[in-house]
Design a protein around this motif. Sequence first.
Motif, PDB file in Angstrom:
ATOM      1  N   THR A 154       0.842  -1.205   0.000  1.00  0.00           N
ATOM      2  CA  THR A 154       0.000   0.000   0.000  1.00  0.00           C
ATOM      3  C   THR A 154       0.871   1.245   0.000  1.00  0.00           C
ATOM      4  N   VAL A 155       0.461   2.247  -0.779  1.00  0.00           N
ATOM      5  CA  VAL A 155       1.087   3.563  -0.728  1.00  0.00           C
ATOM      6  C   VAL A 155      -0.023   4.574  -0.474  1.00  0.00           C
ATOM      7  N   ILE A 156       0.231   5.493   0.450  1.00  0.00           N
ATOM      8  CA  ILE A 156      -0.795   6.427   0.887  1.00  0.00           C
ATOM      9  C   ILE A 156      -0.442   7.837   0.406  1.00  0.00           C
ATOM     10  N   SER A 157      -1.442   8.579  -0.050  1.00  0.00           N
ATOM     11  CA  SER A 157      -1.233   9.968  -0.448  1.00  0.00           C
ATOM     12  C   SER A 157      -1.758  10.849   0.673  1.00  0.00           C
ATOM     13  N   GLY A 158      -0.863  11.565   1.314  1.00  0.00           N
ATOM     14  CA  GLY A 158      -1.283  12.360   2.465  1.00  0.00           C
ATOM     15  C   GLY A 158      -1.194  11.510   3.710  1.00  0.00           C
ATOM     16  N   PRO A 167       4.300   3.498   3.366  1.00  0.00           N
ATOM     17  CA  PRO A 167       4.962   4.351   2.377  1.00  0.00           C
ATOM     18  C   PRO A 167       4.000   5.457   1.937  1.00  0.00           C
ATOM     19  N   SER A 168       4.500   6.672   1.827  1.00  0.00           N
ATOM     20  CA  SER A 168       3.597   7.791   1.541  1.00  0.00           C
ATOM     21  C   SER A 168       4.216   8.755   0.536  1.00  0.00           C
ATOM     22  N   VAL A 169       3.327   9.461  -0.170  1.00  0.00           N
ATOM     23  CA  VAL A 169       3.722  10.537  -1.071  1.00  0.00           C
ATOM     24  C   VAL A 169       2.868  11.742  -0.705  1.00  0.00           C
ATOM     25  N   ASP A 170       3.511  12.872  -0.479  1.00  0.00           N
ATOM     26  CA  ASP A 170       2.791  14.054  -0.020  1.00  0.00           C
ATOM     27  C   ASP A 170       3.469  15.288  -0.584  1.00  0.00           C
ATOM     28  N   SER A 171       2.785  16.427  -0.491  1.00  0.00           N
ATOM     29  CA  SER A 171       3.449  17.691  -0.807  1.00  0.00           C
ATOM     30  C   SER A 171       3.728  18.402   0.518  1.00  0.00           C
ATOM     31  N   ASP A 172       4.584  19.425   0.462  1.00  0.00           N
ATOM     32  CA  ASP A 172       4.996  20.106   1.690  1.00  0.00           C
ATOM     33  C   ASP A 172       3.916  21.108   2.094  1.00  0.00           C
ATOM     34  N   GLU A 307       2.128  14.736 -10.504  1.00  0.00           N
ATOM     35  CA  GLU A 307       3.412  14.123 -10.162  1.00  0.00           C
ATOM     36  C   GLU A 307       3.268  13.259  -8.910  1.00  0.00           C
ATOM     37  N   MET A 308       2.455  13.699  -7.957  1.00  0.00           N
ATOM     38  CA  MET A 308       2.205  12.888  -6.762  1.00  0.00           C
ATOM     39  C   MET A 308       1.575  11.548  -7.151  1.00  0.00           C
ATOM     40  N   GLY A 309       0.599  11.600  -8.077  1.00  0.00           N
ATOM     41  CA  GLY A 309      -0.039  10.366  -8.533  1.00  0.00           C
ATOM     42  C   GLY A 309       0.947   9.441  -9.226  1.00  0.00           C
ATOM     43  N   ARG A 310       1.786  10.009 -10.099  1.00  0.00           N
ATOM     44  CA  ARG A 310       2.797   9.199 -10.791  1.00  0.00           C
ATOM     45  C   ARG A 310       3.772   8.569  -9.805  1.00  0.00           C
ATOM     46  N   THR A 311       4.193   9.370  -8.817  1.00  0.00           N
ATOM     47  CA  THR A 311       5.158   8.878  -7.831  1.00  0.00           C
ATOM     48  C   THR A 311       4.536   7.765  -6.983  1.00  0.00           C
ATOM     49  N   MET A 312       3.290   7.947  -6.580  1.00  0.00           N
ATOM     50  CA  MET A 312       2.606   6.900  -5.814  1.00  0.00           C
ATOM     51  C   MET A 312       2.600   5.573  -6.578  1.00  0.00           C
ATOM     52  N   ALA A 313       2.239   5.642  -7.857  1.00  0.00           N
ATOM     53  CA  ALA A 313       2.168   4.423  -8.667  1.00  0.00           C
ATOM     54  C   ALA A 313       3.546   3.781  -8.804  1.00  0.00           C
ATOM     55  N   ARG A 314       4.570   4.605  -9.013  1.00  0.00           N
ATOM     56  CA  ARG A 314       5.931   4.067  -9.164  1.00  0.00           C
ATOM     57  C   ARG A 314       6.387   3.380  -7.880  1.00  0.00           C
ATOM     58  N   ALA A 330       8.925   7.932   2.933  1.00  0.00           N
ATOM     59  CA  ALA A 330       8.080   9.116   2.802  1.00  0.00           C
ATOM     60  C   ALA A 330       8.678  10.018   1.729  1.00  0.00           C
ATOM     61  N   VAL A 331       7.916  10.282   0.678  1.00  0.00           N
ATOM     62  CA  VAL A 331       8.342  11.194  -0.375  1.00  0.00           C
ATOM     63  C   VAL A 331       7.545  12.485  -0.202  1.00  0.00           C
ATOM     64  N   VAL A 332       8.243  13.612  -0.042  1.00  0.00           N
ATOM     65  CA  VAL A 332       7.582  14.916   0.115  1.00  0.00           C
ATOM     66  C   VAL A 332       8.013  15.806  -1.047  1.00  0.00           C
ATOM     67  N   LEU A 333       7.043  16.223  -1.850  1.00  0.00           N
ATOM     68  CA  LEU A 333       7.330  17.035  -3.033  1.00  0.00           C
ATOM     69  C   LEU A 333       7.099  18.520  -2.721  1.00  0.00           C
ATOM     70  N   PRO A 334       7.880  19.409  -3.313  1.00  0.00           N
ATOM     71  CA  PRO A 334       7.739  20.845  -3.009  1.00  0.00           C
ATOM     72  C   PRO A 334       6.521  21.461  -3.699  1.00  0.00           C
ATOM     73  N   ASN A 335       5.960  22.488  -3.064  1.00  0.00           N
ATOM     74  CA  ASN A 335       4.896  23.313  -3.650  1.00  0.00           C
ATOM     75  C   ASN A 335       5.487  24.661  -4.052  1.00  0.00           C
ATOM     76  N   ARG A 336       4.715  25.449  -4.802  1.00  0.00           N
ATOM     77  CA  ARG A 336       5.139  26.834  -5.056  1.00  0.00           C
ATOM     78  C   ARG A 336       3.907  27.711  -5.208  1.00  0.00           C
ATOM     79  N   LEU A 337       4.055  28.961  -4.816  1.00  0.00           N
ATOM     80  CA  LEU A 337       2.943  29.908  -4.879  1.00  0.00           C
ATOM     81  C   LEU A 337       2.835  30.493  -6.281  1.00  0.00           C
ATOM     82  N   VAL A 338       1.621  30.463  -6.837  1.00  0.00           N
ATOM     83  CA  VAL A 338       1.346  31.077  -8.135  1.00  0.00           C
ATOM     84  C   VAL A 338       0.507  32.331  -7.874  1.00  0.00           C
TER      85      VAL A 338
END
Length: 343
Positions: A154-158, A167-172, A307-314, A330-338
């Motif tokens: 299992t891989v969890i998002s958030g 194992p998890s994939v999240d953004s900062d 990218e979070m979805g792709r990383t979760m699947a990988r 735990a994979v944490v991907l960076p965010n940015r302000l638009v």
Amino acid sequence: MNGHGRSGGRPTLEEVAARAGVGRGTVSRVINGSSKVSEHTRAVVEAAVAELGYVPNRAARALAANRTDAVALVIPEPEARFFAEPYFSDVVRGVGAALAETDVQLVLTLAGSDRERRRLAQYLSGHRVDGVLLVSVHAGDPLPDLLAELGIPTVISGRRSAAETLPSVDSDNLAGAAEAVRHLLGRGRRAIATITGPLDVYGAQCRLDGYRQALVAAGHPVDEPLIAVGDFTEDGGRRAMRELLERRPALDAVFAASDVMAAGARRELRAAGRRIPQDVALVGFDDSVVARHMDPPLTSVRQPIEEMGRTMARVLLERISGVPEGGAAAVVLPNRLVVRESS
């Protein structure tokens, strides 16, 4: 070479390994699309596959390995929220893109009610999928522990908490929220409110923590009545905005923890005669299609959702193939302000 191995019939995995000068497991990893193989090794194995005319007998291999060549993407939310929030469709798009290069089938499952979760638990206990991608998990949700008991990768998002065991994939989330608040302070706003997500979701807690930390770091005490709890829905954003205006009519900025809630807040601000951004600056989170199509266009924290979805699947495919072994990653991907016109 006549396209057949020394056995005289279909070339075998062992024959491909011998031709490439690598182990059987390495050939298996290349065929399964694992990223834990060097480009040189991958090229050598693929050349041997081409020379021998090897075709994976997926049905036999799946049966021998007790594999189904299917993974489930489980979203424990009601159908209405799944279709209302662009976040979920972006996750599905990313997962689908990662699986497109494989022969793995994606099973999408919504489990927003107790009845749906019981049915899902029964389905998963039959080991009908090789692994599970779990998105938008609330604290206390029994699904992650059930999957661990069943031994299903299992891989969890958030993450559920800072002590997440899966194992998890999240953004900062914390850094993204803090950047949003610093932006508002830099625009001269001082009575900055926030509309949180549901606080039984760890990501929503982190966004609230980021809001608090940015204010304190800038020397501004946190005014608790400027914090309203939302639920990631447009109606929830509107209700929370109404509460905030009643408590602090002089507020001059709002950080909403999702674009969808920001859209609800915008409707309530307009109904109250407040101009955006002249009277109240507004910032969202996700940078979804909602942000780009709002009037005025919404400043928002961009999460790399696809990218979070792709990383979760990988990560899940690697877990299924036995790589890597050991504890949670735990994979944490960076965010940015638009920045757009709303702030």
